[in-house]
Write an enzyme that holds these catalytic residues in place. Structure first.
Site, PDB file in Angstrom:
ATOM      1  N   TYR A 148       1.142  -1.300  14.791  1.00  0.00           N
ATOM      2  CA  TYR A 148       0.580  -1.795  13.416  1.00  0.00           C
ATOM      3  C   TYR A 148       1.020  -3.251  13.415  1.00  0.00           C
ATOM      4  O   TYR A 148       0.342  -4.173  12.935  1.00  0.00           O
ATOM      5  CB  TYR A 148       1.377  -0.968  12.343  1.00  0.00           C
ATOM      6  CG  TYR A 148       0.937  -1.293  11.039  1.00  0.00           C
ATOM      7  CD1 TYR A 148      -0.111  -1.229  10.365  1.00  0.00           C
ATOM      8  CD2 TYR A 148       1.894  -1.944  10.165  1.00  0.00           C
ATOM      9  CE1 TYR A 148      -0.253  -1.429   8.954  1.00  0.00           C
ATOM     10  CE2 TYR A 148       1.655  -2.182   8.690  1.00  0.00           C
ATOM     11  CZ  TYR A 148       0.352  -1.927   8.275  1.00  0.00           C
ATOM     12  OH  TYR A 148       0.330  -2.162   7.042  1.00  0.00           O
ATOM     13  N   GLY A 151      -0.663  -5.419  15.717  1.00  0.00           N
ATOM     14  CA  GLY A 151      -2.079  -5.710  15.530  1.00  0.00           C
ATOM     15  C   GLY A 151      -2.384  -6.408  14.318  1.00  0.00           C
ATOM     16  O   GLY A 151      -3.402  -7.231  14.101  1.00  0.00           O
ATOM     17  N   VAL A 191       8.640   5.940  -1.523  1.00  0.00           N
ATOM     18  CA  VAL A 191       8.499   6.369  -2.853  1.00  0.00           C
ATOM     19  C   VAL A 191       7.817   7.522  -2.998  1.00  0.00           C
ATOM     20  O   VAL A 191       8.219   8.682  -3.808  1.00  0.00           O
ATOM     21  CB  VAL A 191       7.753   5.320  -3.787  1.00  0.00           C
ATOM     22  CG1 VAL A 191       7.321   5.541  -4.964  1.00  0.00           C
ATOM     23  CG2 VAL A 191       8.638   3.778  -3.669  1.00  0.00           C
TER      24      VAL A 191
END
Length: 321
Positions: A148, A151, A191
């Site tokens: 991630y 990327g 969250v």
């Protein structure tokens, strides 16, 4: 409503952020084409838009070329939580890199403006705090989060190479932690994790000692930043940080959610995940100066809206499987 109606493509349009963006663009009077391969996006996120004659959804994976006619492109397609992007790390890298190539190629053919939803993860585990856009980051290129982090960094490189080489009109923002209704309950984000655990009366999982910090931006504020960024003059390319500059230790967030939900859940500690940053907080000076933007939704208000959403979903049995 805007005076100039546009046809706008939103990749990842059935996702958490994508669905809110589609909603906003429709409210502003545009035609919206959402594309999603439903790896993390959900039809329920956009079901209320299906009857709108100005909205269209297409099942498509942007690692393959897309041939459509639009005026603007928002590229949001990519799993954004560690649980989801680490599930298939090769595909995560592909959607970031090949997806960017395909959207940039489409924008080049159409001479369209193209927006890249980048991330604060490009900063890695930062040694500069708060993070400014000129900070180059501290990223582990071979760690479990690299699919991630790297990327998204490569996607930024591609966007600026297309800008320099082909004079493409690009807009790049770096998103810091965002929350709100339509988050997935099992995506591993703090969250949603805390709220769902609290509403179910389960123990609330705190990683490490809970003193690592994050800064949380409510989704409506973030979408406002997207729209303002896309509306800037062509010489404004970014990258620009979008997020809340007020940071909060994880343990304090958990305690706030316990209080707002009235749960009897207890806080329990688990080991800190690999390469999990200890601090993450944006410097949003550039967003304030360039976009006239800053978050306005206070944490308790945003958490209350998000808790109400998850409470409704749980009561309806949507998260029982």
């Amino acid at each position: 409503m805007t005076d100039l109606k546009k046809r706008i493509l939103v990749t990842g349009g059935a996702g958490f952020l994508g669905s809110h963006l589609c909603e906003r663009l429709l409210a502003d009077g545009h035609d919206v084409l959402a594309v999603d391969n439903y790896f993390t996006g959900q039809r329920d996120n956009i079901s209320h838009l299906m009857g709108n004659p100005h909205f269209e959804i297409m099942r498509h994976d942007i690692t393959f070329p897309l041939y459509v006619e639009v005026d603007e492109i928002y590229n949001l397609a990519c799993p954004a939580s560690p649980v989801r992007y680490q599930f298939d790390p090769v595909q995560t890298t592909k959607v970031n890199v090949l997806g960017a190539v395909n959207m940039l190629g489409l924008a080049k053919r159409l001479k369209a403006k193209v927006f890249q939803a980048s991330t604060s993860e490009v900063y890695g585990d930062p040694t500069v705090h708060p993070q400014t856009e000129d900070y180059r980051g501290s990223v582990n290129t071979i760690g479990p989060r690299a699919c991630y982090d790297e990327g998204k960094r490569c996607a930024e490189t591609l966007f600026f190479d297309y800008f320099r080489q082909h004079q493409l009109r690009i807009k790049v923002v770096r998103i810091f932690n965002t929350y709100g209704p339509r988050m997935h309950p099992n995506d591993g984000r703090v969250v949603s994790n805390f709220i769902v655990q609290a509403l179910r009366g389960e123990n609330i999982t705190i990683f490490g000692d809970g003193m690592q910090t994050r800064a949380f931006c409510y989704v409506d504020d973030l979408i406002e930043g997207f729209v303002r960024m896309m509306a800037t003059q062509d010489d404004v390319t970014g990258p620009i940080n979008l997020g809340n500059p007020v940071e909060l230790p994880m343990i304090h967030l958990a305690e706030r959610i316990v209080e707002l939900t009235g749960t009897k859940s207890r806080l329990i500690n688990h080991p800190l995940p690999v390469d999990d940053p200890m601090q993450r907080c944006p410097d949003i000076s550039k967003a304030r100066d360039t976009l006239g933007w800053q978050p306005i939704v206070q944490l308790d208000e945003g958490l209350s809206r998000t808790i109400a959403y998850f409470d409704h979903q749980l009561a309806a049995g949507f998260f029982n499987t």
